[in-house]
Scaffold this active site. Structure first.
Site, PDB file in Angstrom:
ATOM      1  N   SER A 176      21.129  16.606 -27.320  1.00  0.00           N
ATOM      2  CA  SER A 176      22.182  16.882 -26.337  1.00  0.00           C
ATOM      3  C   SER A 176      23.287  17.731 -26.961  1.00  0.00           C
ATOM      4  O   SER A 176      23.024  18.846 -27.419  1.00  0.00           O
ATOM      5  CB  SER A 176      22.714  15.552 -25.786  1.00  0.00           C
ATOM      6  OG  SER A 176      23.482  15.744 -24.622  1.00  0.00           O
ATOM      7  N   GLU A 273      15.523  17.069 -16.067  1.00  0.00           N
ATOM      8  CA  GLU A 273      16.857  16.956 -16.665  1.00  0.00           C
ATOM      9  C   GLU A 273      17.813  18.024 -16.170  1.00  0.00           C
ATOM     10  O   GLU A 273      17.418  19.158 -15.895  1.00  0.00           O
ATOM     11  CB  GLU A 273      16.757  17.117 -18.181  1.00  0.00           C
ATOM     12  CG  GLU A 273      16.293  15.917 -18.934  1.00  0.00           C
ATOM     13  CD  GLU A 273      16.611  16.073 -20.408  1.00  0.00           C
ATOM     14  OE1 GLU A 273      17.803  16.235 -20.735  1.00  0.00           O
ATOM     15  OE2 GLU A 273      15.672  16.044 -21.212  1.00  0.00           O
ATOM     16  N   HIS A 303      16.998  12.240 -19.906  1.00  0.00           N
ATOM     17  CA  HIS A 303      17.759  12.902 -20.962  1.00  0.00           C
ATOM     18  C   HIS A 303      17.636  12.118 -22.275  1.00  0.00           C
ATOM     19  O   HIS A 303      17.900  10.923 -22.329  1.00  0.00           O
ATOM     20  CB  HIS A 303      19.226  12.987 -20.537  1.00  0.00           C
ATOM     21  CG  HIS A 303      20.108  13.722 -21.486  1.00  0.00           C
ATOM     22  ND1 HIS A 303      19.961  15.064 -21.759  1.00  0.00           N
ATOM     23  CD2 HIS A 303      21.166  13.306 -22.244  1.00  0.00           C
ATOM     24  CE1 HIS A 303      20.880  15.449 -22.617  1.00  0.00           C
ATOM     25  NE2 HIS A 303      21.626  14.393 -22.935  1.00  0.00           N
TER      26      HIS A 303
END
Length: 368
Positions: A176, A273, A303
């Protein structure tokens, strides 16, 4: 040259993207579908509330301390490390004496999470790759700008070199926001005259700070974790605590940087996502720049689904893929010597670019 100037110096538009066919992993297990539904019913509404009232009073800083109650994996050793400006820990899942090491940068939107929340994921990567992992608890917003987090990533890399690890045996990885830091750290190394790492691994990475592409994507509403409003709110968050030092300076996006000369890259992302467009665009830009890149798209996975290895089989499979990539990247010595030559050439290109262009006017997309 200051560190801020170095970070700005990596920014420039890469060539137009070329086609890069992803590796698609079809099928979603019942357990992964249950997980996605649970997140859609709980985390997504909570993030929607945060997006409406993004107050500093939200206890984001308590998430990582609370994660201390999560038990570590069996047989995993860890050693506390103090970098110049942050804490880190060296994780070893029974790989004592290994020459291979991973520099890991956790996710959390530059606002939350840390060494505790990601310890089990990092331990599994250590076991799968047969490598030690240095997990960096980098400085975060709102007290610190994102540039400080990049600097902490570079400090972690320097620490590994100082411990005797060969750059050809170091892989930088992150999820991320940590995926963003993975690319930005690697891009900064050449400008600091540091050797090229063996490879990069990015899990559900944030690569474009402009939310427009993500919001316009047809699958934007299908994400089980992030509502649209989170992207809009995040785009409006200033690098608080850094206004005096970085006033008027845009946030740099990895997709807008000079990417030629980077080592081989593995990107993993779920097909539904919110950050899928970022992963896809980054893979296209890397391919256009001549960087070996593998984009793995996992059917309907959430995610950073790799963190749910205790719950879903797809996470175990993905982590095995990561381990295979790390072992391959760190054994291709000839390739990496060639990459070091390319990084030297890349450094020269950037140096000429910085001389011609003032840092504030670098051609990057930025947030308002």
């Amino acid at each position: 040259m200051t560190f801020d100037a170095v970070v700005e110096g990596v920014a420039a538009r890469t060539p137009a993207p070329s086609g890069s066919k992803p590796d698609f992993f079809p099928g979603a297990s019942l357990r992964s579908q249950v997980l996605a539904h649970a997140l859609r019913m709980t985390v997504k509404p909570l993030l929607a509330v945060w997006a409406q009232w993004p107050s500093p009073l939200w206890p984001a800083g308590l998430i990582d301390p609370a994660a201390r109650i999560v038990p570590p994996l069996r047989g995993v050793g860890r050693q506390s490390v103090r970098l110049e400006n942050c804490d880190a820990e060296l994780i070893d899942a029974g790989n004592t004496g290994t020459a291979t090491v991973v520099l890991y940068l956790h996710g959390g939107g530059f606002l939350t999470c840390g060494l505790n929340t990601h310890r089990r994921l990092v331990s599994r990567i250590s076991a799968s790759a047969g490598a030690a992992v240095l997990s960096v608890g980098y400085r975060m917003m709102p007290r610190h700008p994102i540039r400080d987090a990049i600097a902490d990533g570079v400090d972690g890399y320097r620490w590994l070199l100082g411990q005797g690890f060969d750059a050809e045996k170091i892989v930088i990885a992150g999820d991320s926001a940590g995926g963003y830091l993975t690319f930005m750290t690697a891009l900064t190394l050449a400008d600091l005259h540091l050797p090229c790492p063996a490879g990069l691994v990015a899990l559900s990475p944030l690569t474009d700070m402009d939310p427009a592409g993500k919001l316009a994507h047809p699958g934007a509403d299908r994400c089980p974790v992030f509502p649209r409003s989170v992207l809009t709110t995040f785009a409006g968050l200033p690098d608080q605590g850094a206004r005096r030092r970085t006033a008027g300076k845009p946030r740099i996006s990895p997709v807008d940087c000079i990417l030629a000369g980077l080592p081989p890259v593995l990107i993993q992302v779920g097909s539904t996502e919110m950050l899928y467009p970022d992963a896809e665009l980054m893979a296209e830009r890397l391919a256009a720049a001549g960087v070996p890149v593998t984009l793995e798209v996992w059917d309907r996975q959430v995610h950073v689904f790799q963190a749910a290895a205790d719950l879903i089989p797809e996470a175990d499979h993905a982590i095995r893929q990561i381990g295979n990539f790390i072992r391959t990247a760190t054994t291709a010595r000839t390739l990496h010597r060639d990459r070091d030559d390319e990084m030297v050439a890349l450094r020269n290109i950037r140096a000429r670019h910085v001389m011609r262009t003032t840092p504030v006017r670098m051609p990057v997309r930025h947030l308002r």
